[in-house]
Design a protein around this motif. Structure first.
Motif, PDB file in Angstrom:
ATOM      1  N   SER A  85      44.099  44.017  42.568  1.00  0.00           N
ATOM      2  CA  SER A  85      42.815  44.633  42.900  1.00  0.00           C
ATOM      3  C   SER A  85      42.140  45.146  41.633  1.00  0.00           C
ATOM      4  O   SER A  85      42.782  45.757  40.777  1.00  0.00           O
ATOM      5  CB  SER A  85      43.014  45.789  43.884  1.00  0.00           C
ATOM      6  N   SER A  86      40.843  44.884  41.502  1.00  0.00           N
ATOM      7  CA  SER A  86      40.089  45.336  40.335  1.00  0.00           C
ATOM      8  C   SER A  86      39.848  46.832  40.405  1.00  0.00           C
ATOM      9  O   SER A  86      39.450  47.363  41.450  1.00  0.00           O
ATOM     10  CB  SER A  86      38.751  44.594  40.265  1.00  0.00           C
ATOM     11  N   VAL A  87      40.064  47.502  39.277  1.00  0.00           N
ATOM     12  CA  VAL A  87      39.829  48.942  39.214  1.00  0.00           C
ATOM     13  C   VAL A  87      38.338  49.233  39.243  1.00  0.00           C
ATOM     14  O   VAL A  87      37.879  50.152  39.931  1.00  0.00           O
ATOM     15  CB  VAL A  87      40.459  49.538  37.934  1.00  0.00           C
ATOM     16  N   MET A  88      37.547  48.460  38.530  1.00  0.00           N
ATOM     17  CA  MET A  88      36.101  48.691  38.454  1.00  0.00           C
ATOM     18  C   MET A  88      35.417  48.462  39.793  1.00  0.00           C
ATOM     19  O   MET A  88      34.567  49.245  40.221  1.00  0.00           O
ATOM     20  CB  MET A  88      35.458  47.752  37.415  1.00  0.00           C
ATOM     21  N   PHE A  89      35.782  47.367  40.456  1.00  0.00           N
ATOM     22  CA  PHE A  89      35.072  46.965  41.667  1.00  0.00           C
ATOM     23  C   PHE A  89      35.765  47.425  42.947  1.00  0.00           C
ATOM     24  O   PHE A  89      35.144  47.417  44.017  1.00  0.00           O
ATOM     25  CB  PHE A  89      34.915  45.443  41.704  1.00  0.00           C
ATOM     26  N   PRO A 292      44.138  44.578  35.726  1.00  0.00           N
ATOM     27  CA  PRO A 292      44.284  43.520  36.738  1.00  0.00           C
ATOM     28  C   PRO A 292      43.183  42.467  36.636  1.00  0.00           C
ATOM     29  O   PRO A 292      43.449  41.267  36.754  1.00  0.00           O
ATOM     30  CB  PRO A 292      44.192  44.286  38.062  1.00  0.00           C
ATOM     31  N   LEU A 293      41.942  42.901  36.376  1.00  0.00           N
ATOM     32  CA  LEU A 293      40.834  41.963  36.244  1.00  0.00           C
ATOM     33  C   LEU A 293      40.977  41.136  34.956  1.00  0.00           C
ATOM     34  O   LEU A 293      40.705  39.928  34.953  1.00  0.00           O
ATOM     35  CB  LEU A 293      39.505  42.711  36.251  1.00  0.00           C
ATOM     36  N   LEU A 294      41.396  41.772  33.874  1.00  0.00           N
ATOM     37  CA  LEU A 294      41.627  41.041  32.629  1.00  0.00           C
ATOM     38  C   LEU A 294      42.731  39.997  32.806  1.00  0.00           C
ATOM     39  O   LEU A 294      42.610  38.859  32.331  1.00  0.00           O
ATOM     40  CB  LEU A 294      42.016  42.009  31.511  1.00  0.00           C
ATOM     41  N   GLN A 295      43.787  40.379  33.496  1.00  0.00           N
ATOM     42  CA  GLN A 295      44.881  39.435  33.734  1.00  0.00           C
ATOM     43  C   GLN A 295      44.384  38.224  34.523  1.00  0.00           C
ATOM     44  O   GLN A 295      44.721  37.088  34.206  1.00  0.00           O
ATOM     45  CB  GLN A 295      46.016  40.127  34.492  1.00  0.00           C
ATOM     46  N   GLY A 296      43.585  38.483  35.552  1.00  0.00           N
ATOM     47  CA  GLY A 296      43.062  37.388  36.365  1.00  0.00           C
ATOM     48  C   GLY A 296      42.145  36.482  35.567  1.00  0.00           C
ATOM     49  O   GLY A 296      42.219  35.251  35.673  1.00  0.00           O
ATOM     50  N   ALA A 297      41.275  37.067  34.745  1.00  0.00           N
ATOM     51  CA  ALA A 297      40.350  36.270  33.930  1.00  0.00           C
ATOM     52  C   ALA A 297      41.105  35.446  32.893  1.00  0.00           C
ATOM     53  O   ALA A 297      40.808  34.259  32.682  1.00  0.00           O
ATOM     54  CB  ALA A 297      39.344  37.187  33.251  1.00  0.00           C
ATOM     55  N   PHE A 298      42.099  36.050  32.235  1.00  0.00           N
ATOM     56  CA  PHE A 298      42.891  35.319  31.250  1.00  0.00           C
ATOM     57  C   PHE A 298      43.678  34.187  31.909  1.00  0.00           C
ATOM     58  O   PHE A 298      43.889  33.130  31.310  1.00  0.00           O
ATOM     59  CB  PHE A 298      43.843  36.259  30.523  1.00  0.00           C
ATOM     60  N   LEU A 299      44.113  34.414  33.136  1.00  0.00           N
ATOM     61  CA  LEU A 299      44.815  33.370  33.873  1.00  0.00           C
ATOM     62  C   LEU A 299      43.899  32.169  34.095  1.00  0.00           C
ATOM     63  O   LEU A 299      44.304  31.012  33.905  1.00  0.00           O
ATOM     64  CB  LEU A 299      45.316  33.907  35.209  1.00  0.00           C
ATOM     65  N   VAL A 300      42.653  32.432  34.476  1.00  0.00           N
ATOM     66  CA  VAL A 300      41.684  31.349  34.680  1.00  0.00           C
ATOM     67  C   VAL A 300      41.447  30.591  33.378  1.00  0.00           C
ATOM     68  O   VAL A 300      41.413  29.353  33.358  1.00  0.00           O
ATOM     69  CB  VAL A 300      40.359  31.912  35.232  1.00  0.00           C
ATOM     70  N   LEU A 301      41.289  31.317  32.268  1.00  0.00           N
ATOM     71  CA  LEU A 301      41.070  30.681  30.974  1.00  0.00           C
ATOM     72  C   LEU A 301      42.261  29.815  30.578  1.00  0.00           C
ATOM     73  O   LEU A 301      42.095  28.694  30.079  1.00  0.00           O
ATOM     74  CB  LEU A 301      40.815  31.744  29.903  1.00  0.00           C
TER      75      LEU A 301
END
Length: 332
Positions: A85-89, A292-301
């Motif tokens: 879950s994203s902390v920001m959103f 968590p959001l950074l991990q998800g974005a890096f996973l996509v990259l």
């Protein structure tokens, strides 16, 4: 045939190992960060938590488990499509990424098409006219463009075309006031996309140009080119029917590799123009320490880069049948 299957199996193992290594680094990201492990969950308010609240939150997010258990849970979550879950959103990371990914795919897709077409055509023409004044001018200009940081080009474009001339918007993906009608909406989106697209395209065209020029140069004195000239075939026909097709493999390799790296390269350009894609999302997540959001974005990259390499390996024989023939000969 056996050799072919061995090569495929070796490739699967290598890419699988690369993906696992990337996932491991991704998992380590929040654990290596300084400070309280709950800081990326509740932010600065972590200092106000009681001991009972800390224990409850640690248990909720699985942070009370040994590190190897957390790692296994992390991998299982990815298999299930659960990126946290994203902390920001305050929403699932996968949903947030899927909202921002289409904007990046449009920017990256158009950049790939335009930069590849322009770079290939200019590189081919330059190689065929090697030593001319135009060849020297193109080589100098595109080498300079290829060496110029994209963020600097973006800021220059904003300064000239957005602020000084007022031709294009300087940020965002659409006008704040909104538009009425499909045509007006498309025009508005195109105007907002113009500067980021021009920046990223300029930054990538030089690389394609250099590969195309070098690849075509290797065919200009080849035996088959001299043979076609002796037959009286026109220079244009020789270039586009024979020389360029035989020089496509390095160009295609560059294209597929850019397919993976462009998504990551768009981070800087999207930040300059506040373009709401995956790159801007990574920037905002880094500022907010939304791990968590950074991990998800890096996973996509990471998956994008690996998928681009797999695509290149699989499709090589279709671009240049000689690669498939070579493999078949080895297999036999």
């Amino acid at each position: 045939m056996t050799a072919h299957f061995r090569a495929v199996g070796r490739g699967v193992v290598e890419y699988g190992a690369t993906l696992l290594a990337a996932l491991t680094v991704n998992f380590a990201l929040p654990h290596l960060a300084p400070g309280d492990p709950l800081r990326y969950v509740v932010g600065q308010a972590v200092a106000d938590l009681s001991a009972a609240q800390r224990r409850e939150l640690l248990a909720t997010y699985g942070l009370d488990q040994p590190l190897h258990i957390q790692y296994v849970d992390y991998l299982l979550g990815i298999v299930r499509g659960d990126l946290g879950s994203s902390v920001m959103f305050g929403r699932p990371v996968a949903a947030v990424i899927l909202e921002h990914l289409p904007s990046t795919l449009v920017l990256v897709g158009l950049t790939l098409v335009v930069s590849t077409l322009v770079g290939t055509l200019l590189g081919t023409w330059s190689a065929w006219n090697e030593g001319s004044e135009t060849d020297a001018a193109l080589l100098t200009a595109l080498v300079a463009a290829n060496s110029t940081p994209a963020f600097w080009v973006g800021m220059l474009f904003v300064s000239v075309f957005a602020f000084r001339l007022g031709w294009f918007p300087s940020y965002g993906i659409a006008s704040v006031a909104g538009t009425t009608g499909v045509f007006d909406t498309l025009v508005d989106r195109a105007m907002h996309l113009a500067l980021p697209l021009a920046t990223l395209t300029l930054a990538r065209t030089g690389g394609i140009y250099l590969v195309a020029r070098g690849s075509v140069l290797t065919t200009t004195d080849a035996d088959f080119v001299r043979f076609e000239r002796a037959k009286g075939l026109s220079e244009r026909a020789i270039l586009f029917r024979h020389a360029l097709p035989n020089a496509l493999l390095p160009i295609y390799t560059r294209f597929t590799l850019q397919l993976g790296t462009l998504v990551g390269g768009a981070v800087v350009v999207e930040t300059v123009f506040s373009y709401p894609g995956l790159g801007m999302l990574v920037y905002d997540a880094a500022l907010a320490r939304d791990y968590p959001l950074l991990q998800g974005a890096f996973l996509v990259l990471t998956v994008t880069v690996i998928a681009a390499n797999v695509l290149a390996d699989v499709t090589y024989p279709f671009v240049d049948p000689r690669t498939g023939a070579a493999g078949g000969g080895a297999a036999e």
